[in-house]
Scaffold this motif. Structure first.
Motif, PDB file in Angstrom:
ATOM      1  N   ALA A 228      21.101 -12.918  -6.731  1.00  0.00           N
ATOM      2  CA  ALA A 228      19.838 -13.253  -7.384  1.00  0.00           C
ATOM      3  C   ALA A 228      20.006 -14.569  -8.139  1.00  0.00           C
ATOM      4  O   ALA A 228      20.643 -14.612  -9.179  1.00  0.00           O
ATOM      5  N   PHE A 229      19.428 -15.643  -7.600  1.00  0.00           N
ATOM      6  CA  PHE A 229      19.583 -16.958  -8.203  1.00  0.00           C
ATOM      7  C   PHE A 229      18.345 -17.404  -8.969  1.00  0.00           C
ATOM      8  O   PHE A 229      18.317 -18.497  -9.499  1.00  0.00           O
ATOM      9  N   GLY A 230      17.328 -16.600  -8.997  1.00  0.00           N
ATOM     10  CA  GLY A 230      16.161 -16.870  -9.821  1.00  0.00           C
ATOM     11  C   GLY A 230      15.562 -15.580 -10.332  1.00  0.00           C
ATOM     12  O   GLY A 230      15.029 -15.511 -11.426  1.00  0.00           O
ATOM     13  N   ALA A 231      15.696 -14.536  -9.502  1.00  0.00           N
ATOM     14  CA  ALA A 231      15.117 -13.242  -9.866  1.00  0.00           C
ATOM     15  C   ALA A 231      15.552 -12.211  -8.834  1.00  0.00           C
ATOM     16  O   ALA A 231      16.142 -12.533  -7.800  1.00  0.00           O
ATOM     17  N   SER A 232      15.254 -10.958  -9.129  1.00  0.00           N
ATOM     18  CA  SER A 232      15.373  -9.881  -8.146  1.00  0.00           C
ATOM     19  C   SER A 232      14.117  -9.019  -8.242  1.00  0.00           C
ATOM     20  O   SER A 232      13.559  -8.839  -9.325  1.00  0.00           O
ATOM     21  N   VAL A 233      13.668  -8.520  -7.087  1.00  0.00           N
ATOM     22  CA  VAL A 233      12.463  -7.698  -7.011  1.00  0.00           C
ATOM     23  C   VAL A 233      12.847  -6.394  -6.328  1.00  0.00           C
ATOM     24  O   VAL A 233      13.274  -6.382  -5.171  1.00  0.00           O
ATOM     25  N   ASN A 234      12.714  -5.295  -7.064  1.00  0.00           N
ATOM     26  CA  ASN A 234      13.091  -3.975  -6.558  1.00  0.00           C
ATOM     27  C   ASN A 234      11.837  -3.164  -6.264  1.00  0.00           C
ATOM     28  O   ASN A 234      10.996  -2.952  -7.148  1.00  0.00           O
ATOM     29  N   LEU A 235      11.729  -2.705  -5.029  1.00  0.00           N
ATOM     30  CA  LEU A 235      10.566  -1.942  -4.581  1.00  0.00           C
ATOM     31  C   LEU A 235      10.980  -0.489  -4.345  1.00  0.00           C
ATOM     32  O   LEU A 235      12.010  -0.218  -3.731  1.00  0.00           O
ATOM     33  N   LEU A 236      10.165   0.421  -4.817  1.00  0.00           N
ATOM     34  CA  LEU A 236      10.384   1.844  -4.591  1.00  0.00           C
ATOM     35  C   LEU A 236       9.204   2.385  -3.804  1.00  0.00           C
ATOM     36  O   LEU A 236       8.058   2.291  -4.245  1.00  0.00           O
ATOM     37  N   SER A 237       9.459   2.925  -2.613  1.00  0.00           N
ATOM     38  CA  SER A 237       8.362   3.379  -1.764  1.00  0.00           C
ATOM     39  C   SER A 237       7.779   4.689  -2.270  1.00  0.00           C
ATOM     40  O   SER A 237       8.410   5.444  -3.009  1.00  0.00           O
ATOM     41  N   GLU A 238       6.572   4.943  -1.826  1.00  0.00           N
ATOM     42  CA  GLU A 238       5.830   6.126  -2.240  1.00  0.00           C
ATOM     43  C   GLU A 238       6.514   7.387  -1.732  1.00  0.00           C
ATOM     44  O   GLU A 238       6.974   7.447  -0.589  1.00  0.00           O
ATOM     45  N   ARG A 239       6.591   8.398  -2.594  1.00  0.00           N
ATOM     46  CA  ARG A 239       7.169   9.676  -2.200  1.00  0.00           C
ATOM     47  C   ARG A 239       6.081  10.552  -1.590  1.00  0.00           C
ATOM     48  O   ARG A 239       4.887  10.383  -1.899  1.00  0.00           O
ATOM     49  N   PRO A 240       6.432  11.500  -0.728  1.00  0.00           N
ATOM     50  CA  PRO A 240       5.432  12.418  -0.180  1.00  0.00           C
ATOM     51  C   PRO A 240       4.658  13.134  -1.281  1.00  0.00           C
ATOM     52  O   PRO A 240       5.242  13.611  -2.253  1.00  0.00           O
TER      53      PRO A 240
ATOM     54  N   GLY B  28       0.798  -1.217   0.000  1.00  0.00           N
ATOM     55  CA  GLY B  28       0.000   0.000   0.000  1.00  0.00           C
ATOM     56  C   GLY B  28       0.827   1.261   0.000  1.00  0.00           C
ATOM     57  O   GLY B  28       0.294   2.355  -0.214  1.00  0.00           O
ATOM     58  N   SER B  29       2.140   1.139   0.217  1.00  0.00           N
ATOM     59  CA  SER B  29       3.024   2.300   0.280  1.00  0.00           C
ATOM     60  C   SER B  29       4.087   2.276  -0.811  1.00  0.00           C
ATOM     61  O   SER B  29       5.135   2.896  -0.668  1.00  0.00           O
ATOM     62  N   LEU B  30       3.820   1.565  -1.903  1.00  0.00           N
ATOM     63  CA  LEU B  30       4.806   1.446  -2.975  1.00  0.00           C
ATOM     64  C   LEU B  30       4.454   2.337  -4.156  1.00  0.00           C
ATOM     65  O   LEU B  30       3.294   2.472  -4.537  1.00  0.00           O
ATOM     66  N   GLN B  31       5.502   2.904  -4.761  1.00  0.00           N
ATOM     67  CA  GLN B  31       5.352   3.723  -5.962  1.00  0.00           C
ATOM     68  C   GLN B  31       5.524   2.868  -7.217  1.00  0.00           C
ATOM     69  O   GLN B  31       4.734   2.974  -8.156  1.00  0.00           O
ATOM     70  N   THR B  32       6.557   2.029  -7.237  1.00  0.00           N
ATOM     71  CA  THR B  32       6.793   1.137  -8.370  1.00  0.00           C
ATOM     72  C   THR B  32       7.379  -0.174  -7.867  1.00  0.00           C
ATOM     73  O   THR B  32       7.958  -0.233  -6.776  1.00  0.00           O
ATOM     74  N   VAL B  33       7.245  -1.202  -8.684  1.00  0.00           N
ATOM     75  CA  VAL B  33       7.881  -2.496  -8.463  1.00  0.00           C
ATOM     76  C   VAL B  33       8.513  -2.915  -9.778  1.00  0.00           C
ATOM     77  O   VAL B  33       7.872  -2.824 -10.835  1.00  0.00           O
ATOM     78  N   GLN B  34       9.764  -3.368  -9.722  1.00  0.00           N
ATOM     79  CA  GLN B  34      10.400  -3.935 -10.904  1.00  0.00           C
ATOM     80  C   GLN B  34      10.851  -5.351 -10.591  1.00  0.00           C
ATOM     81  O   GLN B  34      11.545  -5.582  -9.602  1.00  0.00           O
ATOM     82  N   ILE B  35      10.444  -6.300 -11.445  1.00  0.00           N
ATOM     83  CA  ILE B  35      10.847  -7.700 -11.302  1.00  0.00           C
ATOM     84  C   ILE B  35      11.815  -8.032 -12.418  1.00  0.00           C
ATOM     85  O   ILE B  35      11.500  -7.870 -13.605  1.00  0.00           O
ATOM     86  N   GLN B  36      13.023  -8.455 -12.051  1.00  0.00           N
ATOM     87  CA  GLN B  36      14.025  -8.909 -13.014  1.00  0.00           C
ATOM     88  C   GLN B  36      14.168 -10.413 -12.860  1.00  0.00           C
ATOM     89  O   GLN B  36      14.511 -10.897 -11.783  1.00  0.00           O
ATOM     90  N   ARG B  37      13.886 -11.152 -13.918  1.00  0.00           N
ATOM     91  CA  ARG B  37      14.027 -12.597 -13.862  1.00  0.00           C
ATOM     92  C   ARG B  37      15.428 -12.982 -14.356  1.00  0.00           C
ATOM     93  O   ARG B  37      15.961 -12.397 -15.287  1.00  0.00           O
ATOM     94  N   GLY B  38      15.990 -14.000 -13.702  1.00  0.00           N
ATOM     95  CA  GLY B  38      17.362 -14.373 -13.999  1.00  0.00           C
ATOM     96  C   GLY B  38      18.331 -13.599 -13.126  1.00  0.00           C
ATOM     97  O   GLY B  38      17.980 -13.102 -12.054  1.00  0.00           O
ATOM     98  N   VAL B  39      19.588 -13.480 -13.567  1.00  0.00           N
ATOM     99  CA  VAL B  39      20.614 -12.801 -12.786  1.00  0.00           C
ATOM    100  C   VAL B  39      20.311 -11.315 -12.624  1.00  0.00           C
ATOM    101  O   VAL B  39      20.543 -10.717 -11.580  1.00  0.00           O
TER     102      VAL B  39
END
Length: 607
Positions: free
Chosen positions: A148-160, A128-139
């Motif tokens: 990252a042995f299967g994927a990486s998930v990068n979360l960016l929180s909501e800005r004011p 509920g407090s995220l601005q964006t999510v990026q999922i990278q599959r693989g390395v």
């Protein structure tokens, strides 16, 4: 200067649907909207990735569980222990669990340094407090924290927010599920500060017996912007109390009662009332970003995470010797075992500092930086109640052990555009990890004292060809390395001389995508070759952790297909398909066998 930021922070070419925008890689410096993260892939970075923006996250965020929000990601499977997605939830990508997926929040590692897991139940309503999510599959690209042995998930929180508002959201469902969330934002605080707050309370009884949840969370962000800089402070609090549901049940038990859960069993039909998992967590993050020149941007960040938790369990007829205790003499009768209630506790602190520099001139983009983190944790076990007790003091502590881990990395990345059609990419990271364990194991009373250090080089390279405005084809290759978890090292001690080795992954990705105004299609082929991959042996320890063993050579190979069509403004159809082959090339596992489980005798050869 408009060109630097969004490409380095988050390329928004999505492969899950046609409504996702392909954003320009040129953007005015506006750190209220974009925080440049080293772990984000840009629009032209040749790695398999997809993005979700704030609107897409909210449309999928029914009960604030990230595994559910990401359910349409190719090769992703998500699970819920209690049947309502309100307790312990988990996800796997390309057959790898969360301990082998790199998760970060604003560039700060989220994986616990010891278990390398992420327990979403400990951070309720983070989505509920995220601005964006990026999922990278693989390395993927170089990231902070575990490999990252299967994927990486990068979360960016909501800005004011730049607007003032108050918002309330209520969700109700079956099995007593109820969530209430209240948000407010102010853009006109003294000194030019902006503030954002969100509080959420979630309760559920769950489908499984003892599958109840009592969760609270708070997210706060305070920020100030100048013409060429921004300072932001984030605070995240999570407090969860959840009934234990990890023990599992047999087919026969499920056939009789689909909601059966053996946790807390005292005798048939009678259960302990507080068989529970409990955890409280504070995250404090401070970020400062500054445009140094027209072509150079600096980002810095600090983080402190404080955690404390325990789980409480009723155990039947356990030997006193397994707790390091003497037999108990009561009214002239000597007892060697007793029912008891135990608590296993942990407390930890995680300190992180990071920086990165981002440079762009013409078609050349350079990025360099690093991170250093320090983790200290203690695990201890206490007896909260004994049925048969004569001399054992209250809250007797039978085991305590300590862990200390440092993790540092340095990286450099380069991307070069040739006529804005062909993009060349190279990425090199050096990572140094040191881990020390000391003390007595709370399961077997063995001495865990040991020390390890690992040095990893993680290179990556690739090429991306823009066939047209809305089509691309890319090829990438990379190497990732990963150290064993605390549980792996503990179990190795129990196995005597058995050594647990770090793992290595060689990953090759080949992909094509086309993104039209009302339809899209994406195809990806991957070959992930593992050396010394740690795999489950099929055995579990008593709290459900998989016992692992290295295998020399194994692989995961597959094809991923995504497609979507926007029939009209109110209707969009998305689909994906993943086919894979996952095999161990050659491996032998040896077990000791005995003629009697309780009294081991030599088996004589009659011949």
């Amino acid at each position: 200067m408009k060109r630097v930021f969004l490409c380095l922070a988050a390329g928004m070419l999505a492969i899950t649907g046609t409504t996702a925008e392909t954003t320009d890689s040129i953007k005015q410096l506006d750190l209220d909207d974009v925080v440049v993260l080293a772990s984000y892939a840009g629009e032209n970075t040749p790695v398999t990735h997809q993005n979700l923006n704030k609107a897409e996250i909210r449309s999928l965020n029914v009960l604030s569980s990230l595994p559910q929000v990401l359910w349409m990601t190719p090769s992703l499977v998500h699970t819920s222990e209690n049947g309502t997605a309100t307790g312990n939830t988990a996800l796997m990508i390309r057959g790898t669990d969360a301990s082998r997926i790199n998760f970060s929040l604003n560039g700060i590692p989220m994986n616990n340094p010891e278990s390398q897991e992420v327990y979403w139940v400990n951070i309720p309503n983070l989505t509920g407090s995220l601005q964006t999510v990026q999922i990278q599959r693989g390395v993927g690209v170089s990231a902070n924290g575990t490999g990252a042995f299967g994927a990486s998930v990068n979360l960016l929180s909501e800005r004011p927010s730049t607007q003032d508002y108050v918002e309330s959201s209520t969700t109700a469902g079956s099995y007593g599920t109820f969530e209430q969330s209240i948000s407010l934002a102010s853009s006109a605080l003294p000194g030019g500060l902006r503030m954002q707050l969100r509080y959420t309370a979630l309760n559920s009884e769950g489908y499984l017996r003892n599958g109840w949840s009592r969760h609270q969370s708070l997210y706060g962000s305070l920020g100030k912007s100048w013409a060429k800089a921004q300072l932001s402070l984030n605070y995240i609090f999570g407090n969860q109390h959840t009934g234990i549901t990890w023990e599992g049940a047999s087919k026969e038990q499920i056939a009789l009662d689909p909601s059966y859960n053996p946790a807390g069993a005292i005798r048939e039909g009678l259960y302990y009332g507080n068989e529970s998992d409990n955890y409280r967590q504070h995250h404090i993050q401070l970020f400062y970003s500054r445009q140094l020149t027209e072509s150079l941007l600096l980002n810095t960040g600090l983080n402190y995470t404080d955690g404390y938790g325990y789980y409480e369990q009723y155990k039947q007829s356990r030997k006193f010797s397994s707790l390091g205790l003497n037999n108990q003499l009561i009214d002239g009768v000597e007892y060697d075992r007793s029912d008891h209630i135990r608590g296993k506790f942990m407390a930890n602190g995680f300190y992180t500092g990071l920086f990165n520099l981002n440079y762009q001139q013409g078609g050349l983009k350079l990025q360099g930086g690093g991170m250093y983190s320090y983790y200290e944790g203690v695990h201890y076990a206490r007896i909260l109640w004994l049925e048969r007790n004569n001399t054992i003091p209250d809250n007797f502590e039978w085991a305590r052990n300590f862990g200390e881990k440092t993790d540092g990395n340095l990286f450099v990345k380069a991307e070069y555009a040739i006529r804005n059609k062909l993009f060349l990419y190279a990425d090199l990271q050096y990572r140094n990890v040191a881990y020390e364990l000391e003390g007595i194991d709370d399961d077997d009373l063995l001495d865990l004292t040991q020390s390890h250090q690992w040095h990893f080089w993680n290179p990556k390279m690739g090429i991306n060809w823009r066939i047209g405005k809305d089509q691309k084809i890319y090829l990438s290759a990379g190497i990732a390395n990963r150290e064993p978890t605390r549980a792996d090292l503990k179990d190795a001690v129990k196995g005597g001389s058995r050594q647990v080795l770090p793992e290595r992954l060689y990953d090759v990705e080949l992909g094509y995508s086309i993104n039209k105004s009302n339809w899209m299609f994406a195809l990806n082929l991957y070959d992930m070759e593992y050396h010394n991959q740690l795999i489950p042996t099929g055995k579990l320890n008593e709290v459900g952790y998989k016992l692992m063993s290295n295998v020399p050579d194994s692989y995961r190979r597959g094809i991923e297909i995504s497609a979507g069509i926007k029939a009209f403004d109110k209707l969009q159809l998305d689909a994906n398909l993943s086919l894979s082959s996952n095999k161990i090339k050659d491996f032998s596992l040896y077990y000791d066998t005995y003629d009697n489980a309780s009294d081991w005798n030599e088996i004589l050869d009659e011949n």
